[in-house]
Design a protein around this motif. Structure first.
Motif, short mmCIF file in Angstrom:
data_model
loop_
_atom_site.label_atom_id
_atom_site.label_comp_id
_atom_site.label_asym_id
_atom_site.label_seq_id
_atom_site.Cartn_x
_atom_site.Cartn_y
_atom_site.Cartn_z
N LYS A 511 8.54 -74.64 175.37
CA LYS A 511 9.82 -75.06 175.36
C LYS A 511 10.49 -73.69 174.50
CE LYS A 511 10.57 -79.14 174.99
NZ LYS A 511 10.98 -80.98 173.85
N VAL A 512 12.01 -74.24 174.29
CA VAL A 512 12.73 -73.13 174.00
C VAL A 512 13.74 -73.57 173.62
CG1 VAL A 512 13.66 -71.27 172.91
CG2 VAL A 512 11.97 -71.11 175.36
N ILE A 513 14.21 -73.57 172.18
CA ILE A 513 14.95 -74.18 170.94
C ILE A 513 16.19 -73.34 170.61
CG2 ILE A 513 16.17 -76.15 169.84
CD1 ILE A 513 13.21 -77.88 170.08
N MET A 514 17.42 -73.76 170.90
CA MET A 514 18.77 -72.96 170.14
C MET A 514 19.95 -73.76 170.46
SD MET A 514 18.94 -70.36 174.07
CE MET A 514 17.17 -71.10 174.02
N PRO A 515 20.71 -73.20 169.45
CA PRO A 515 21.56 -73.67 169.47
C PRO A 515 22.49 -73.88 170.57
CG PRO A 515 21.96 -72.09 167.90
CD PRO A 515 20.61 -72.01 168.63
N TYR A 537 20.67 -70.41 183.39
CA TYR A 537 19.71 -68.85 182.60
C TYR A 537 20.18 -68.31 182.02
CZ TYR A 537 16.43 -70.04 186.47
OH TYR A 537 16.27 -70.72 187.92
N VAL A 538 19.34 -68.53 180.49
CA VAL A 538 19.90 -67.58 179.02
C VAL A 538 19.20 -66.75 178.46
CG1 VAL A 538 21.00 -68.32 176.78
CG2 VAL A 538 21.67 -70.09 178.69
N VAL A 539 19.30 -65.60 177.85
CA VAL A 539 18.95 -64.23 177.40
C VAL A 539 18.92 -65.21 175.62
CG1 VAL A 539 18.39 -62.43 176.93
CG2 VAL A 539 19.02 -62.83 179.28
N ALA A 540 17.43 -65.06 176.00
CA ALA A 540 17.86 -65.47 174.15
C ALA A 540 16.34 -64.44 173.34
CB ALA A 540 17.51 -67.05 174.57
N GLN A 541 16.50 -64.55 171.98
CA GLN A 541 15.89 -64.10 170.95
C GLN A 541 15.06 -64.92 170.33
OE1 GLN A 541 17.85 -60.89 168.47
NE2 GLN A 541 16.69 -61.33 166.99
N ILE A 542 13.89 -65.20 170.15
CA ILE A 542 13.29 -65.25 169.52
C ILE A 542 13.18 -65.37 167.91
CG2 ILE A 542 10.49 -66.45 169.34
CD1 ILE A 542 11.47 -67.06 171.63
N ASN A 543 12.48 -66.10 167.09
CA ASN A 543 13.12 -66.18 165.83
C ASN A 543 12.12 -66.78 165.08
OD1 ASN A 543 15.84 -64.47 165.64
ND2 ASN A 543 16.99 -67.07 166.31
N ALA A 552 15.35 -70.22 168.64
CA ALA A 552 15.93 -69.01 169.24
C ALA A 552 17.03 -68.98 169.38
CB ALA A 552 15.33 -68.36 170.98
N THR A 553 17.83 -67.62 169.26
CA THR A 553 18.95 -67.70 169.21
C THR A 553 19.80 -66.90 170.61
OG1 THR A 553 19.41 -66.65 167.09
CG2 THR A 553 20.78 -66.27 168.62
#
Length: 576
Positions: A511-515, A537-543, A552-553
């Motif tokens: 699971k990935v949570i992002m704003p 589909y979204v490319v995201a950067q894991i923080n 992620a962002t």
């Protein structure tokens, strides 16, 4: 990393073999949202409630349990012999004098009592979650022992492993999935032996109710899925697995309280015990999954509770805890309003604490929690009495005066606040404000000066600000609780989700949570921004992240193919 957002939908159970989830007893009916079923002699009657078809089908069952004939309609003469409303109501409270229909035959031709016998098979229980789960385990064990099962404390000796599960937080469910990984290896090791029967694995309780089919389909190794209101069906479910198929019964009941089942204590070394007095919850707080996994509120008859308390006293138990998801909303209506114990007060509407409200209509009639608490306290003056978990709205003065008057009713009240911010309490649908909660605390202390308070708090609820959090901290300081149980907010599928965040999963199913917000349509489309929707589909950067969730962002929209090609080009650049 690419993540695909998906909506969280509670999927209906796909019943591969519908007959496998039917109960043998008319006392426990299998009901679904679209059809109802009951046995009448050797016939099964199906009533379809869908708008497309309201046909009544009559299915004749042969001895080998295969369907041979279906008729699209009943003749009027057949209707006279058909089932009535009573047969569709689990454990109906309607008296025999009110309904004079021909009695229903419980036994079905292809089900035999010998199929439910444990024959000395060893059962291992593992309990997760609240005190109610401990009591539920004792109920399940009582029902299985009656059928000839034996209990073992060594999981490696077990023929049946039953996990009593919790679904209130995601972390509780992750523990179960991890345990199933271990049981997988244990089951495979047992299957390699020819002398020992295969291990049967069962998931009981709230997680079984919430996830249903996913538990069976995820690793194909769970044999039984049994919800909180289906423990009576456990022997039959276990017998069904002998044919190699999984068995499921997760039907919620409107009146199942297991009042006639005397729980068998799992731990006989302690001097304390739990007694379930009611089940379910009607409050519908936005963060809570209990109404979806435990169903509507219903209370045990006072007589059955007093009998259990007396039995525990005779065994030397020194402390009993009365249990319920909303324990102080207890309301026994089992004996009707004409019963001699009823008076003018019990016929009135339930009384709530001043300044509190509820989402449901106030209920009338029944003997209340104060009546039960009083009679329990009289059974054994040397046996402590506690109760949990209450709701602050259900504390009439009668209960407070009883606590102050009787020495064996502990001067301790669990008063779940959940938050110290009125704004957050409103979002939680708790039915009170910070001020009304504090007024209740002062009122309780005025009646019980030496009272000890404990409470529950949720941090990080949807939309909670730093100011809201400070309100919670100040409430804790002001009330001066003895104990606080604090938890980070864990979003469940039926609970409220934040509109400012989205959740998806990466290729590894993490699971990935992002704003939530506007992001570029492509990797190069800086000025062509659009919002994120379910299915994108979204490319995201894991923080940040932990073992279950990544934070992620979001960077930009993409497709699977574009992302794959981009990844390949990056790898080629690195290689060159």
């Amino acid at each position: 990393m690419a993540a695909c957002f998906s909506s969280h939908v509670l999927l209906p159970v796909f019943l591969r073999n519908y007959m496998s989830i039917l109960s043998n007893s008319v006392k426990k009916r299998t009901l679904t949202s679209c059809c109802r079923s009951t046995f009448y002699k050797n016939n099964a009657y199906w009533f379809c409630n869908s708008k497309k078809s309201r046909k009544n089908l009559k299915v004749t069952l042969t001895q080998n349990s295969k369907r041979q004939h279906a008729s699209a309609s009943f003749a009027k003469t057949n209707l006279k012999e058909g089932p009535t409303l009573k047969e569709f109501i689990a454990k109906s409270t309607v008296g025999e004098s009110q309904l004079k229909e021909e009695s229903i035959i419980d036994n079905v031709s292809y089900l035999h009592d010998s199929d439910f016998v444990g024959s000395g098979r060893k059962v291992y229980f593992e309990v997760y979650g609240c005190q109610m789960n401990t009591n539920d385990t004792e109920i399940a064990w009582s029902l299985l022992q009656e059928k000839g099962f034996k209990k073992t404390n060594n999981i490696k000796e077990a023929d049946v492993v039953l996990l009593m599960t919790c679904a209130i937080r995601d972390n509780a469910e992750q523990k179960i999935w991890n345990k199933l990984d271990y049981l997988t290896s244990l089951k495979k090791a047992r299957s390699r032996g020819t002398s020992n029967p295969p291990i049967k694995i069962g998931i009981l309780g709230c997680m079984a109710e919430r996830l249903k089919e996913e538990i069976v389909e995820r690793n194909k190794l769970v044999d039984v899925v049994c919800g909180p209101d289906a423990y009576r069906d456990l022997p039959r479910l276990l017998s069904t697995t002998n044919s190699g198929q999984a068995a499921i019964n997760v039907i919620l009941s409107l009146d199942e309280t297991y009042a006639d089942v005397m729980p068998l204590r799992i731990n006989n070394t302690t001097k304390s015990a739990y007694i379930s007095i009611m089940r379910g919850c009607d409050n519908m707080c936005t963060y809570c999954i209990v109404p979806f996994t435990r169903g509507r509120e219903r209370s045990r008859p006072i007589s059955s509770i007093l009998e259990e308390v007396q039995s525990l006293s005779d065994q030397g138990i020194k402390q009993v805890t009365l249990l319920g998801q909303n324990v102080n909303s207890y309301r026994d209506t089992s004996e009707g309003v004409d019963h001699a114990m009823y008076d003018e007060r019990t016929l009135q509407e339930t009384q709530m604490s001043r300044g509190f409200k509820t989402v449901y209509k106030l209920k009338k009639g029944g003997r209340r929690f104060s009546d039960l608490l009083h009679r329990v306290a009289l059974i054994d003056p040397e046996m402590r009495v506690r109760f949990t978990s209450p709701h602050p709205k259900d504390f009439p003065d009668e209960v407070l005066h009883l606590i102050n008057e009787y020495a064996n009713i502990c001067n301790q009240i669990h008063l779940p606040a959940q938050s110290g911010s009125t704004q957050v309490l409103q979002a939680m649908r708790r039915g009170y404000t910070r001020q009304s909660y504090l007024e209740l605390v002062d009122h309780i202390r005025a009646i019980i000066p030496d009272i000890n308070f404990s409470s529950d708090f949720i941090a990080g609820f949807c939309g909670e600000t730093e100011s809201d959090h400070e309100d919670t901290v100040s409430l804790i300081k002001q009330v001066k609780y003895n104990v606080c149980y604090t938890y980070p907010y864990s979003m469940r599928q039926e609970s409220k989700r934040s509109q400012e965040e989205l959740a998806g999963r990466n290729d590894g199913n993490i699971k990935v949570i992002m704003p939530n917000g506007l992001i570029p349509s492509t990797s190069t489309g800086r000025y062509n921004n659009r919002g994120m929707q379910v299915g994108d589909y979204v490319v995201a950067q894991i923080n940040d992240g932990n073992s279950q969730v990544l934070k992620a962002t979001p960077l930009f929209h993409s497709t699977l193919q574009d992302f794959h090609q981009q990844q390949r080009r990056q790898q080629e650049d690195i290689a060159s």
